[in-house]
Design a protein around this motif. Structure first.
Motif, short mmCIF file in Angstrom:
data_model
loop_
_atom_site.label_atom_id
_atom_site.label_comp_id
_atom_site.label_asym_id
_atom_site.label_seq_id
_atom_site.Cartn_x
_atom_site.Cartn_y
_atom_site.Cartn_z
N PHE A 64 25.88 43.39 39.87
CA PHE A 64 26.50 44.64 39.46
C PHE A 64 26.87 44.61 37.98
N VAL A 65 26.65 45.73 37.32
CA VAL A 65 27.09 45.92 35.95
C VAL A 65 28.05 47.09 35.95
N PHE A 66 29.30 46.83 35.60
CA PHE A 66 30.30 47.88 35.48
C PHE A 66 30.42 48.22 34.00
N VAL A 67 30.18 49.47 33.65
CA VAL A 67 30.23 49.90 32.25
C VAL A 67 31.39 50.87 32.06
N TYR A 68 32.19 50.60 31.05
CA TYR A 68 33.23 51.55 30.66
C TYR A 68 33.20 51.69 29.16
N SER A 69 33.84 52.74 28.67
CA SER A 69 33.90 52.98 27.24
C SER A 69 35.25 52.53 26.71
N ILE A 70 35.25 51.80 25.61
CA ILE A 70 36.53 51.37 25.03
C ILE A 70 37.31 52.56 24.47
N THR A 71 36.67 53.71 24.36
CA THR A 71 37.33 54.92 23.85
C THR A 71 37.82 55.84 24.97
N ASP A 72 37.68 55.39 26.22
CA ASP A 72 38.04 56.23 27.37
C ASP A 72 38.76 55.38 28.41
N TYR A 73 40.09 55.43 28.41
CA TYR A 73 40.87 54.58 29.32
C TYR A 73 40.59 54.90 30.78
N ASN A 94 29.12 36.62 47.46
CA ASN A 94 29.50 36.21 46.11
C ASN A 94 28.45 36.78 45.16
N ILE A 95 28.57 38.06 44.85
CA ILE A 95 27.56 38.76 44.05
C ILE A 95 27.96 38.71 42.57
N PRO A 96 27.05 38.26 41.71
CA PRO A 96 27.36 38.21 40.28
C PRO A 96 27.65 39.60 39.71
N LEU A 97 28.61 39.65 38.82
CA LEU A 97 28.90 40.93 38.18
C LEU A 97 29.20 40.75 36.71
N LEU A 98 28.99 41.84 36.02
CA LEU A 98 29.15 41.88 34.58
C LEU A 98 30.02 43.09 34.24
N LEU A 99 31.03 42.87 33.44
CA LEU A 99 31.88 43.96 32.95
C LEU A 99 31.49 44.21 31.50
N MET A 100 30.96 45.40 31.25
CA MET A 100 30.46 45.73 29.92
C MET A 100 31.30 46.85 29.31
N ALA A 101 31.95 46.52 28.19
CA ALA A 101 32.73 47.50 27.44
C ALA A 101 31.82 48.06 26.35
N ASN A 102 31.50 49.34 26.46
CA ASN A 102 30.58 49.96 25.51
C ASN A 102 31.35 50.67 24.40
N LYS A 103 30.62 51.10 23.39
CA LYS A 103 31.12 51.80 22.20
C LYS A 103 31.96 50.88 21.32
N GLY A 104 31.54 49.62 21.23
CA GLY A 104 32.22 48.66 20.38
C GLY A 104 32.19 49.02 18.91
N ASP A 105 31.36 50.01 18.55
CA ASP A 105 31.30 50.45 17.16
C ASP A 105 32.38 51.48 16.83
N LEU A 106 33.11 51.96 17.83
CA LEU A 106 34.13 52.99 17.60
C LEU A 106 35.54 52.41 17.71
N ARG A 108 38.07 52.51 15.79
CA ARG A 108 39.18 53.38 15.39
C ARG A 108 39.62 54.30 16.54
N ALA A 109 38.76 54.51 17.53
CA ALA A 109 39.09 55.38 18.67
C ALA A 109 39.39 54.56 19.92
N ARG A 110 39.58 53.25 19.76
CA ARG A 110 39.78 52.35 20.90
C ARG A 110 41.01 52.74 21.73
N GLN A 111 40.82 52.79 23.06
CA GLN A 111 41.91 53.01 24.00
C GLN A 111 42.09 51.81 24.94
N VAL A 112 41.06 50.96 25.02
CA VAL A 112 41.11 49.78 25.89
C VAL A 112 40.90 48.55 25.01
#
Length: 197
Positions: A64-73, A94-106, A108-112
């Protein structure tokens, strides 16, 4: 693989299935990524609202890949309940998973914060990556490659046997021969009851 996307920042059409073949550690791997529709929290609670398609996809996923935006809490907040939902479907796997925080270029708008992302990944037992899909696709590639290696090791450690609760068969469309047989039985039983009257 299942990629659960919790932010509107990707350009793929929701629900699309993408297939690719590539080589990891000298072995050719066939990768299928299910880009699932948007998942949201129900009315400021910790319950999720998701389409049935997501449940069907969860059953056949090896990772599983869980994707969230660092600009959207809110996209971050939905990850924990979604993980709990997956654990209900695969309670012992025991399923492998990845937590991916996207929009690392923004930044100044970081919320997470990165600390919150790392803490959640640790809690869920997954790997954390903070990326910018727009500016650095190499980070996304590296994250997926890491997950593929984990899944490959997991499958390899099972000595060729499919992992219980992990390698489930994808849902199939109804068997036409079975449908024809049922229809014939139904017509035959109606014919018999009509002749006895």
């Amino acid at each position: 693989f299942l990629t659960v996307t919790n932010s509107n920042d990707l350009t793929f059409p929701p629900g699309a299935l993408y297939s690719r073949k590539f080589t990891i550690d000298g072995e050719q791997i066939s990768l299928q990524v299910q880009d699932t529709p948007f998942v949201s929290l129900e009315d400021d609670t910790d319950s999720i609202c998701c389409q049935e398609q997501i449940n069907r996809s969860i059953y056949w996923a090896d990772g599983f890949v869980f994707v969230y935006s660092i600009t959207d809490y809110d996209s971050y907040r939905v990850i924990r309940p979604l993980h709990q939902h997956i654990r209900k479907i695969h309670p012992n796997a025991n399923i492998p998973l990845l937590l991916m925080a996207n929009k690392g270029d923004l930044l100044r708008a970081r919320q997470v914060s990165s600390k919150e992302g790392l803490q959640l990944a640790s809690e869920l037992g997954g790997t954390y990556y903070e990326v910018s899909a727009r500016e650095n696709c190499e980070g996304v590639h590296e994250a997926f490659q890491q997950l593929c290696q984990e899944v490959s090791r997991m499958i390899g450690s099972c000595n060729g046997e499919k992992r219980r609760g992990l390698h489930l068969v994808r849902p199939k469309s109804p068997n036409m021969q079975d449908l024809k047989r049922r229809l014939k039985q139904a017509l035959t039983s109606k014919g018999k009851s009509a002749t006895t009257l």
